[in-house]
Design an enzyme around this catalytic site. Structure first.
Site, PDB file in Angstrom:
ATOM      1  N   LEU A 105       0.848  -1.193   0.000  1.00  0.00           N
ATOM      2  CA  LEU A 105       0.000   0.000   0.000  1.00  0.00           C
ATOM      3  C   LEU A 105       0.881   1.240   0.000  1.00  0.00           C
ATOM      4  CD1 LEU A 105      -2.662   1.592   0.415  1.00  0.00           C
ATOM      5  CD2 LEU A 105      -2.437   1.140   2.869  1.00  0.00           C
ATOM      6  N   SER A 106       0.721   2.111  -0.990  1.00  0.00           N
ATOM      7  CA  SER A 106       1.435   3.374  -1.068  1.00  0.00           C
ATOM      8  C   SER A 106       2.947   3.144  -1.027  1.00  0.00           C
ATOM      9  CB  SER A 106       0.957   4.299   0.061  1.00  0.00           C
ATOM     10  OG  SER A 106       1.426   5.609  -0.109  1.00  0.00           O
ATOM     11  N   TRP A 107       3.654   3.674  -0.014  1.00  0.00           N
ATOM     12  CA  TRP A 107       5.095   3.464   0.114  1.00  0.00           C
ATOM     13  C   TRP A 107       5.430   1.975   0.132  1.00  0.00           C
ATOM     14  CZ3 TRP A 107       8.382   1.106   3.573  1.00  0.00           C
ATOM     15  CH2 TRP A 107       9.722   1.532   3.586  1.00  0.00           C
TER      16      TRP A 107
END
Length: 280
Positions: A105-107
């Site tokens: 998720l994301s980073w």
């Protein structure tokens, strides 16, 4: 697939992996384990709503990267290749020596991509959520990205609620308090040096040229109202990856968590289809 020892793993325990102390928790189940890589600055408790919404039979592995949640700071800055090696060692020490599915998720999507590229035989499938190709990607608006430079939103939940709509989009625009409640799940917010190490790792990494070499089936989940990661990044990844499945939804950056009941079944279906393909 190699199977870990029977019994439930102790919650919130620290495991030494390549010189790092990593806080980890495992929900024991069956089948290929699903490993969750969280967004910048977030402890694994933030993913509770997603884990609850996933098929309860799924084995789920969650961990805090160094300097986040309950994992102590790394003594030195690190890059994603090293962190992928830490994750590989962590999984081995947990007994997961066979294939896993990696969700980022994301980073955490950068870490997931790096792991899939670095350990192709250990990664069966890749799930990329609200993420992009790192330093070389279509950026969000500068005023939005400036709010990402400090971990203040994890420390000051009133501030998190005030900026949630503009920062995360999607369901956060209509219920900003939900994001504050989400961060309340963090038992430990981590350190500023840990957050800085994460920022530095992301600033020098890109998967743009490696994506064509990632052969695993890949589910790309992206919200059309994501101020941090514009939707163009999901389309670019879908064009470069050899085996992509692109799923667009009308939500924002953290809807996988704030709207987990709607999006978790997409993940379950993707993984179930892989099980069907694997059958003789």
């Amino acid at each position: 697939m190699s199977t870990p020892d029977s019994g439930e793993a102790a919650s919130h325990r620290l495991i030494a992996a390549l010189g790092q102390q990593i806080r980890v928790t495992v929900r024991r189940g069956e089948g290929v384990p699903l490993v969750l890589c969280n967004g910048i600055g977030a402890a694994f408790e933030v993913l509770d709503p997603l884990v609850t919404a996933l098929d309860p039979r799924t084995t789920v592995v969650r961990f805090d990267v160094p300097g986040t949640g309950g994992s102590p700071d790394s003594p030195l800055p690190y890059g994603f290749p090293y962190l992928a090696a830490v994750l590989g060692d962590l999984l081995s020490r947990l007994g997961f020596t066979g294939q896993v599915d990696i969700l980022g998720l994301s980073w955490g999507g950068a870490l997931a991509q790096q792991f899939a590229f670095q350990y192709p035989r250990r990664c069966r499938a890749l799930i990329l959520v609200s993420t992009g190709t790192g330093a070389l990607m279509v950026p969000g608006r500068p005023r939005i990205l400036l709010k990402m430079l400090t971990p203040r939103r994890f420390l000051d939940h009133g501030y998190a609620a005030r900026i949630a709509g503009d920062l995360y989009g999607g369901t956060a625009r209509h219920d900003a308090a939900r994001v504050a409640r989400l961060f309340d799940r963090q038992l430990m917010a981590g350190s500023r040096i840990g957050y800085l190490h994460q920022l530095l790792a992301g600033s020098i990494w890109t998967s743009l040229f490696a994506l064509p070499l990632i052969r695993q089936p890949t589910l790309i989940l992206a919200g059309t109202d994501d101020p941090i990661i514009p939707i163009a990044n999901a389309r670019i990844m879908a064009r470069l990856l050899p085996h992509p499945t692109l799923h667009l939804h009308p939500g924002g950056h953290v809807d996988l968590i704030t709207n987990a009941r709607e999006l978790a079944p997409v993940i379950d279906t993707f993984r179930a289809d892989l099980e069907f393909v694997d059958e003789p």
